[in-house]
Design a protein around this motif. Structure first.
Motif, PDB file in Angstrom:
ATOM      1  N   GLN A  20       0.843  -1.189   0.000  1.00 21.89           N
ATOM      2  CA  GLN A  20       0.000   0.000   0.000  1.00 21.89           C
ATOM      3  C   GLN A  20       0.883   1.245   0.000  1.00 21.89           C
ATOM      4  O   GLN A  20       1.887   1.306   0.717  1.00 21.89           O
ATOM      5  N   ILE A  21       0.484   2.225  -0.804  1.00 18.45           N
ATOM      6  CA  ILE A  21       1.158   3.525  -0.796  1.00 18.45           C
ATOM      7  C   ILE A  21       0.602   4.302   0.388  1.00 18.45           C
ATOM      8  O   ILE A  21      -0.590   4.590   0.445  1.00 18.45           O
ATOM      9  N   THR A  22       1.453   4.607   1.360  1.00 21.90           N
ATOM     10  CA  THR A  22       0.986   5.293   2.570  1.00 21.90           C
ATOM     11  C   THR A  22       1.306   6.777   2.571  1.00 21.90           C
ATOM     12  O   THR A  22       0.784   7.519   3.404  1.00 21.90           O
ATOM     13  N   ASN A  23       2.157   7.223   1.644  1.00 22.71           N
ATOM     14  CA  ASN A  23       2.427   8.650   1.518  1.00 22.71           C
ATOM     15  C   ASN A  23       2.955   8.949   0.118  1.00 22.71           C
ATOM     16  O   ASN A  23       3.616   8.116  -0.493  1.00 22.71           O
ATOM     17  N   VAL A  24       2.626  10.148  -0.372  1.00 23.89           N
ATOM     18  CA  VAL A  24       3.087  10.623  -1.679  1.00 23.89           C
ATOM     19  C   VAL A  24       3.690  11.994  -1.473  1.00 23.89           C
ATOM     20  O   VAL A  24       3.068  12.865  -0.864  1.00 23.89           O
ATOM     21  N   SER A  25       4.912  12.193  -1.973  1.00 23.70           N
ATOM     22  CA  SER A  25       5.570  13.483  -1.827  1.00 23.70           C
ATOM     23  C   SER A  25       6.302  13.846  -3.112  1.00 23.70           C
ATOM     24  O   SER A  25       7.163  13.103  -3.560  1.00 23.70           O
ATOM     25  N   LEU A  26       5.923  14.978  -3.698  1.00 23.91           N
ATOM     26  CA  LEU A  26       6.657  15.549  -4.816  1.00 23.91           C
ATOM     27  C   LEU A  26       7.348  16.766  -4.233  1.00 23.91           C
ATOM     28  O   LEU A  26       6.704  17.742  -3.862  1.00 23.91           O
ATOM     29  N   LEU A  36      10.007  12.508  -6.742  1.00 28.54           N
ATOM     30  CA  LEU A  36       8.725  11.929  -6.371  1.00 28.54           C
ATOM     31  C   LEU A  36       9.029  10.754  -5.465  1.00 28.54           C
ATOM     32  O   LEU A  36       9.737   9.820  -5.863  1.00 28.54           O
ATOM     33  N   ASP A  37       8.540  10.797  -4.234  1.00 24.66           N
ATOM     34  CA  ASP A  37       8.754   9.722  -3.270  1.00 24.66           C
ATOM     35  C   ASP A  37       7.416   9.117  -2.875  1.00 24.66           C
ATOM     36  O   ASP A  37       6.495   9.829  -2.474  1.00 24.66           O
ATOM     37  N   LEU A  38       7.311   7.807  -3.014  1.00 24.22           N
ATOM     38  CA  LEU A  38       6.141   7.062  -2.548  1.00 24.22           C
ATOM     39  C   LEU A  38       6.575   6.214  -1.366  1.00 24.22           C
ATOM     40  O   LEU A  38       7.492   5.404  -1.498  1.00 24.22           O
ATOM     41  N   THR A  39       5.943   6.417  -0.219  1.00 31.20           N
ATOM     42  CA  THR A  39       6.191   5.541   0.923  1.00 31.20           C
ATOM     43  C   THR A  39       5.292   4.325   0.743  1.00 31.20           C
ATOM     44  O   THR A  39       4.087   4.458   0.567  1.00 31.20           O
ATOM     45  N   ILE A  40       5.898   3.150   0.762  1.00 29.15           N
ATOM     46  CA  ILE A  40       5.193   1.903   0.466  1.00 29.15           C
ATOM     47  C   ILE A  40       5.385   0.949   1.637  1.00 29.15           C
ATOM     48  O   ILE A  40       6.496   0.793   2.143  1.00 29.15           O
ATOM     49  N   GLY A  46       8.721  -2.055   4.507  1.00 28.20           N
ATOM     50  CA  GLY A  46       8.373  -0.834   3.798  1.00 28.20           C
ATOM     51  C   GLY A  46       9.605  -0.178   3.220  1.00 28.20           C
ATOM     52  O   GLY A  46      10.739  -0.577   3.493  1.00 28.20           O
ATOM     53  N   CYS A  47       9.368   0.815   2.394  1.00 26.20           N
ATOM     54  CA  CYS A  47      10.461   1.568   1.793  1.00 26.20           C
ATOM     55  C   CYS A  47       9.914   2.870   1.233  1.00 26.20           C
ATOM     56  O   CYS A  47       8.708   3.072   1.167  1.00 26.20           O
ATOM     57  N   VAL A  48      10.815   3.723   0.835  1.00 29.69           N
ATOM     58  CA  VAL A  48      10.452   4.902   0.059  1.00 29.69           C
ATOM     59  C   VAL A  48      10.887   4.615  -1.372  1.00 29.69           C
ATOM     60  O   VAL A  48      12.061   4.369  -1.634  1.00 29.69           O
ATOM     61  N   TYR A  49       9.921   4.601  -2.257  1.00 31.97           N
ATOM     62  CA  TYR A  49      10.163   4.342  -3.677  1.00 31.97           C
ATOM     63  C   TYR A  49      10.386   5.687  -4.355  1.00 31.97           C
ATOM     64  O   TYR A  49       9.506   6.539  -4.359  1.00 31.97           O
ATOM     65  N   GLY A 104      16.875  -6.393   2.194  1.00 37.52           N
ATOM     66  CA  GLY A 104      18.034  -5.552   1.929  1.00 37.52           C
ATOM     67  C   GLY A 104      18.159  -5.062   0.494  1.00 37.52           C
ATOM     68  O   GLY A 104      19.014  -4.245   0.197  1.00 37.52           O
ATOM     69  N   SER A 105      17.326  -5.571  -0.391  1.00 34.54           N
ATOM     70  CA  SER A 105      17.393  -5.116  -1.789  1.00 34.54           C
ATOM     71  C   SER A 105      16.504  -3.895  -1.982  1.00 34.54           C
ATOM     72  O   SER A 105      15.551  -3.675  -1.242  1.00 34.54           O
ATOM     73  N   SER A 106      16.830  -3.099  -2.971  1.00 36.42           N
ATOM     74  CA  SER A 106      16.041  -1.915  -3.312  1.00 36.42           C
ATOM     75  C   SER A 106      14.811  -2.321  -4.105  1.00 36.42           C
ATOM     76  O   SER A 106      14.863  -3.248  -4.904  1.00 36.42           O
ATOM     77  N   VAL A 107      13.728  -1.604  -3.904  1.00 37.14           N
ATOM     78  CA  VAL A 107      12.536  -1.786  -4.731  1.00 37.14           C
ATOM     79  C   VAL A 107      12.624  -0.769  -5.860  1.00 37.14           C
ATOM     80  O   VAL A 107      12.557   0.434  -5.631  1.00 37.14           O
TER      81      VAL A 107
END
Length: 126
Positions: A20-26, A36-40, A46-49, A104-107
Motif C-alpha cells: 500500500q502507498i501510505t504517503n506521496v511526496s513531490l 517523487l517519493d512514494l512511501t510503500i 516498507g520503503c520509500v520508492y 536488503g534489496s532496493s525496490v
C-alpha cells in the motif's frame, strides 16, 4: 524501458508482494532537485520508492538554477498510470505490487494491483 510481466519478474528471481502507498511526496526539499517519493508498506516491511532526480531547483534559487526534464515528467506520468490514478496525491492509500529480490534489496519495480503492468525506475532512466 523494460516492459516486465509478472512471469518474467519471478523467473528473474523477484518476489512479488502486495503493498500500500501510505504517503506521496513531490518535493525539492533539502537536496536541490525535484523527487517523487512514494512511501510503500507491505507485510511488516516498507520503503520509500523514488529518489530519482526529476528536475533541478530549490526554493529561493536563482532563475538559471531551475531546470526540468522531459524524462522526469514522463516518469511521474508512467508511475501514475501504473498505479491507475490520474491525480498524483490520490495515489496515497492505493494498493500496488512491489517486485524485490529479498531483504536488503532496493525496490525499483512497482506494479498495478490487478493488471500485469509494471514500472521499473532502473531501466526507465537507462
Amino acid at each position: 524501458m523494460k516492459h516486465w510481466t509478472q512471469k518474467e519478474l519471478i523467473e528473474h528471481g523477484y518476489k512479488i508482494e502486495n503493498a500500500q502507498i501510505t504517503n506521496v511526496s513531490l518535493n525539492m526539499a533539502d537536496h536541490g532537485c525535484l523527487c517523487l517519493d512514494l512511501t510503500i508498506e507491505w507485510g511488516g516491511s516498507g520503503c520509500v520508492y523514488g529518489g530519482y532526480v526529476l528536475g533541478k531547483g530549490y526554493v529561493g534559487a536563482d532563475d538559471e538554477f531551475f531546470s526540468g526534464s522531459e524524462k522526469g515528467c514522463e516518469a511521474i506520468m508512467r508511475i501514475m498510470d501504473t498505479v491507475g490514478e490520474s491525480e498524483l496525491l490520490n495515489m496515497k492509500g492505493k494498493y500496488i505490487r512491489v517486485a524485490h529480490e529479498g531483504w536488503g534489496s532496493s525496490v525499483k519495480i512497482i506494479g498495478n494491483i490487478v493488471k500485469d503492468k509494471w514500472f521499473d525506475y532502473g531501466t526507465f532512466f537507462k
